[in-house]
Design a protein around this motif. Structure first.
Motif, mmCIF file in Angstrom:
data_model
loop_
_atom_site.group_PDB
_atom_site.id
_atom_site.type_symbol
_atom_site.label_atom_id
_atom_site.label_comp_id
_atom_site.label_asym_id
_atom_site.label_seq_id
_atom_site.Cartn_x
_atom_site.Cartn_y
_atom_site.Cartn_z
ATOM 1 N N GLN A 11 63.693 -49.196 4.020
ATOM 2 C CA GLN A 11 64.001 -48.355 2.747
ATOM 3 C C GLN A 11 64.478 -47.786 2.664
ATOM 4 N N LYS A 12 64.626 -46.735 3.163
ATOM 5 C CA LYS A 12 65.616 -45.743 3.079
ATOM 6 C C LYS A 12 67.423 -45.895 4.073
ATOM 7 N N GLU A 13 66.697 -46.577 4.902
ATOM 8 C CA GLU A 13 68.257 -47.144 6.475
ATOM 9 C C GLU A 13 68.541 -48.052 5.441
ATOM 10 N N ILE A 14 68.502 -49.083 4.518
ATOM 11 C CA ILE A 14 68.846 -50.335 3.166
ATOM 12 C C ILE A 14 69.474 -49.367 2.716
ATOM 13 N N HIS A 15 68.790 -48.417 1.863
ATOM 14 C CA HIS A 15 69.494 -47.904 0.724
ATOM 15 C C HIS A 15 70.404 -46.590 1.011
ATOM 16 N N GLU A 16 70.583 -46.026 1.863
ATOM 17 C CA GLU A 16 71.305 -45.754 2.683
ATOM 18 C C GLU A 16 72.771 -45.929 3.542
ATOM 19 N N GLN A 17 73.066 -46.707 2.758
ATOM 20 C CA GLN A 17 74.531 -47.742 3.974
ATOM 21 C C GLN A 17 75.598 -47.358 3.048
ATOM 22 N N PRO A 18 75.537 -47.215 1.558
ATOM 23 C CA PRO A 18 76.757 -46.896 0.981
ATOM 24 C C PRO A 18 77.182 -45.276 1.821
ATOM 25 N N GLU A 19 75.782 -44.583 2.454
ATOM 26 C CA GLU A 19 77.036 -43.120 2.618
ATOM 27 C C GLU A 19 77.006 -43.444 4.445
ATOM 28 N N SER A 20 76.585 -43.939 4.809
ATOM 29 C CA SER A 20 75.771 -44.309 6.306
ATOM 30 C C SER A 20 77.527 -45.173 7.240
ATOM 31 N N LEU A 21 78.038 -45.864 5.852
ATOM 32 C CA LEU A 21 79.566 -46.669 5.569
ATOM 33 C C LEU A 21 80.291 -45.637 5.603
ATOM 34 N N THR A 22 80.267 -44.730 5.269
ATOM 35 C CA THR A 22 81.587 -43.704 4.538
ATOM 36 C C THR A 22 81.389 -42.899 5.850
ATOM 37 N N THR A 23 79.997 -42.801 6.730
ATOM 38 C CA THR A 23 80.353 -42.055 7.522
ATOM 39 C C THR A 23 81.123 -42.730 9.155
ATOM 40 N N THR A 24 81.132 -44.001 8.874
ATOM 41 C CA THR A 24 81.337 -44.906 9.991
ATOM 42 C C THR A 24 82.980 -44.961 9.611
ATOM 43 N N VAL A 66 83.416 -47.210 21.057
ATOM 44 C CA VAL A 66 83.582 -46.463 19.407
ATOM 45 C C VAL A 66 82.512 -46.472 19.000
ATOM 46 N N HIS A 67 82.184 -45.055 18.599
ATOM 47 C CA HIS A 67 80.370 -44.467 18.398
ATOM 48 C C HIS A 67 80.552 -45.386 16.361
ATOM 49 N N ILE A 68 79.648 -46.262 16.410
ATOM 50 C CA ILE A 68 79.665 -46.717 14.746
ATOM 51 C C ILE A 68 78.997 -44.933 14.167
ATOM 52 N N ASN A 69 78.914 -43.867 14.584
ATOM 53 C CA ASN A 69 78.180 -43.297 13.973
ATOM 54 C C ASN A 69 77.090 -43.465 12.291
ATOM 55 N N ALA A 70 76.598 -44.423 12.811
ATOM 56 C CA ALA A 70 75.651 -44.842 11.523
ATOM 57 C C ALA A 70 74.196 -43.416 11.022
ATOM 58 N N GLY A 71 74.043 -43.064 11.704
ATOM 59 C CA GLY A 71 72.854 -41.841 11.655
ATOM 60 C C GLY A 71 71.831 -42.377 12.867
ATOM 61 N N CYS A 72 71.239 -42.015 13.322
ATOM 62 C CA CYS A 72 69.533 -42.233 13.154
ATOM 63 C C CYS A 72 69.159 -43.510 12.983
ATOM 64 N N GLU A 73 68.570 -44.052 13.390
ATOM 65 C CA GLU A 73 68.495 -45.496 12.962
ATOM 66 C C GLU A 73 66.693 -45.675 13.375
ATOM 67 N N ILE A 74 65.719 -45.561 12.558
ATOM 68 C CA ILE A 74 64.172 -45.106 12.787
ATOM 69 C C ILE A 74 63.486 -46.348 12.435
ATOM 70 N N GLY A 75 63.621 -47.706 11.598
ATOM 71 C CA GLY A 75 63.119 -48.882 11.555
ATOM 72 C C GLY A 75 63.460 -49.512 12.774
ATOM 73 N N VAL A 76 62.473 -49.896 12.931
ATOM 74 C CA VAL A 76 62.629 -50.942 14.510
ATOM 75 C C VAL A 76 63.209 -52.437 13.723
ATOM 76 N N ALA A 77 63.628 -52.646 12.791
ATOM 77 C CA ALA A 77 64.481 -54.064 12.098
ATOM 78 C C ALA A 77 65.925 -53.030 11.809
ATOM 79 N N SER A 78 66.670 -53.408 12.928
ATOM 80 C CA SER A 78 68.174 -52.862 12.321
ATOM 81 C C SER A 78 69.008 -53.333 11.200
ATOM 82 N N THR A 79 69.083 -52.332 10.436
ATOM 83 C CA THR A 79 69.838 -52.395 8.396
ATOM 84 C C THR A 79 71.485 -51.882 8.789
ATOM 85 N N LYS A 80 71.001 -50.502 8.935
ATOM 86 C CA LYS A 80 72.768 -49.564 8.072
ATOM 87 C C LYS A 80 73.113 -49.838 9.130
#
Ligand code: UD1
Ligand code: F6R
Length: 371
Positions: free
Chosen positions: A10-23, A150-164
Motif C-alpha cells: 500500500q505504501k509503495e503504491i501511494h509513494e509512486q508520485p515521489e518515486s517517479l520524481t526521483t527516477t 541505468v539505475h531506476i532509483n525507485a527506492g527500496c521496494e519491500i512488498g513482494v509484489a512489484s509496484t513502484k
C-alpha cells in the motif's frame, strides 16, 4: 518503516508520485530559449552510438520487469527505428535463442539478482552482445555485470509484489527511447510532448491515486469471484498482463491478461454474464478498436469494467451498462504508468478483503535467486 500505511504494498503504491520524481531527477532537461528539451542518462551516454547502430534491441526479464519492458517496446520502436524483440529470461535460456554481437540486450530487473535473468545475461555476454542493465539495486550482480545501464532509483521496494519499480522501469525505458532516438526535426514535436508528459506524470499519478476508495468498492464486488480477465492492446497490452499478475499473485485469484486483438481467437468463448472483465480503453490510436471490443463483449452479456480517459464514460459504455474507471489522460506512451495504478489498488484491496498476506504472498519470494 510503513509510516501511516498498513502494508508495504500500500505504501509503495501511494509513494509512486515521489518515486517517479526521483527516477527522473537530474535526467530531464526542461529546455529554454536556446536549449532543446532533452534527456541525459549518465550511464548510457557513452554507448548511445553503439545502441543506435545495433541490429536490434532485445529486452530480457521476468514477471513484472518483463511487463515493464513490454509497455516500453512501442515507444522504443517508434523513436529508435531499431527492431525491438522481447524475451522472457528463462525461455531464452531454455531455447538457447539467437543473440548476436550486433544485438543490444537490455536486462530489466528490480532486484538485479534474479537467477533466470542473470543466466540470460551470462549467455548474452558469451555471445558478444552489448549488455545494458535497467536495475533498481545499486551494486547488484546484474548492475555490475552489464556493460552499462541505468539505475531506476525507485527506492527500496519491500512488498513482494512489484509496484513502484514497475512504473519507474517504464519511465526509465521511455527516457532510454528518447536518448537513443536522438534529435531529428521530424520527431521534435513528439519528443517534446513526451518530455512535457514526463514532467507532468507524478501529478497525474497523484490524481489517479484518488481512485483508492473506488477501487476498494470494486474489490468488494469482486471478492468472491473465481477469475478476472483483463483486456488491453497497444501501449496497454502490458497493463493487462501486469494488472492480471498483481491480482493473481497477491489476491490469489485467477486472472489473465489478454491481448484484445486475440479475443476472437479463443478467449471470447469464456464470456458470459458471470465472468468479470476489465477492458482498458483509454484514448490512443487503438481506441476505436477497443470500443468495438467492448461492443462485442457487451453483445455476449459480458460483465464489463471499462477503464477509460476522463470524460469518456458515455462513449465507452453502451447504455450505461458497465462499471467505469476514469483516469487522467497523458501522452499515449506514458499512459501505462497511469493505467496500472487502479489495478494495483484493486489487487491490494482484493487481497486485504479476502484476508490474505499482502506483502508476502504464499509461495513467493522477493528475489528469485534459484531456478
Ligand atoms: C550517477 C550516480 C549518482 C549521481 C549521478 C551524478 C551512482 C550509482 N549513480 O547517476 O549517484 O547523482 O551520477 O551525475 O553512483 N550501470 C550498469 N548497469 C546497470 C545500471 C547502471 O552498468 O544495470 C552503470 C551505468 O552505466 C553507470 C553507473 O552504473 O556507469 C551508474 O548508473 P546510474 O546510477 O544510472 O548513473 P547516473 O544517473 O549518471
Ligand atoms: C511480481 C514480481 C515478480 C518479479 C520477477 C522479476 O510482482 O515481483 O514477477 O517482477 O520475479 O524480479 P526482478 O525484477 O527483481 O528481476
Amino acid at each position: 518503516n510503513k509510516g501511516k500505511y498498513e502494508h508495504y504494498m500500500q505504501k509503495e503504491i501511494h509513494e509512486q508520485p515521489e518515486s517517479l520524481t526521483t527516477t527522473m531527477r537530474g535526467r530531464l532537461i526542461r529546455g529554454g530559449s536556446c536549449k532543446a528539451k532533452s534527456v541525459l542518462l549518465g550511464g548510457l551516454k557513452d554507448h548511445l552510438k553503439t545502441i543506435r547502430r545495433s541490429r536490434r534491441v532485445v529486452f530480457i526479464g521476468c514477471g513484472t520487469s518483463y511487463n515493464a519492458a513490454l509497455a516500453a517496446r512501442p515507444i522504443l520502436e517508434e523513436l529508435s527505428g531499431v527492431p525491438v524483440t522481447m524475451e522472457i529470461a528463462s525461455d531464452l535460456v531454455d531455447r538457447q535463442g539467437p543473440i548476436y554481437r550486433e544485438d543490444t540486450a537490455v536486462f530489466v530487473s528490480q532486484s538485479g539478482e534474479t537467477a533466470d535473468t542473470l543466466q540470460a545475461l551470462e549467455y548474452a555476454l558469451e555471445n558478444g552482445a552489448l549488455c545494458v542493465g535497467i536495475t533498481n539495486t545499486v551494486g547488484s550482480i546484474i548492475a555490475r555485470n552489464t556493460h552499462c545501464g541505468v539505475h531506476i532509483n525507485a527506492g527500496c521496494e519491500i512488498g513482494v509484489a512489484s509496484t513502484k519499480a514497475y512504473t519507474s522501469q517504464i519511465v526509465v525505458m521511455a527516457m532510454v527511447a528518447l536518448a537513443i532516438g536522438g534529435d531529428t526535426i521530424s520527431n521534435q514535436a513528439r519528443r517534446e510532448a513526451i518530455i512535457d508528459g514526463l514532467f507532468d506524470l507524478p501529478k497525474k499519478v497523484r490524481e489517479v491515486l484518488k481512485l483508492d476508495q473506488e477501487m476498494r468498492d470494486l474489490a468488494k464486488l469482486l471478492i468472491a469471484e473465481q477469475s478476472l480477465l483483463v483486456f488491453g492492446r497497444g501501449y496497454n497490452y502490458a497493463t493487462a498482463l501486469e494488472g492480471a499478475l498483481k491480482v493473481k499473485e497477491v489476491a490469489l485469484m485467477h486472472s489473465e491478461g489478454i491481448l484484445a486483438g486475440e479475443m476472437k481467437h479463443g478467449p471470447l468463448a469464456l464470456v458470459d454474464e458471470n465472468l468479470p472483465i476489465v477492458v482498458i480503453a483509454t484514448r490512443d490510436g487503438c481506441f476505436s478498436k477497443q470500443q468495438s471490443v467492448i461492443q462485442q463483449l457487451h453483445a455476449r452479456k459480458g460483465r464489463l469494467i471499462v477503464m477509460c480517459s476522463r470524460g469518456d464514460a458515455a462513449s465507452v459504455c453502451p447504455g450505461g451498462s458497465c462499471r467505469v474507471i476514469e483516469v487522467p489522460q497523458v501522452e499515449d506512451c506514458l499512459q501505462p504508468v497511469v493505467n496500472i495504478v487502479p489495478l494495483q489498488l484493486l489487487a491490494y484491496h482484493l487481497t486485504v478483503l479476502r484476508g490474505f498476506n499482502v506483502d508476502q504472498p504464499r509461495n513467493l519470494a522477493k528475489s528469485v535467486t534459484t531456478q
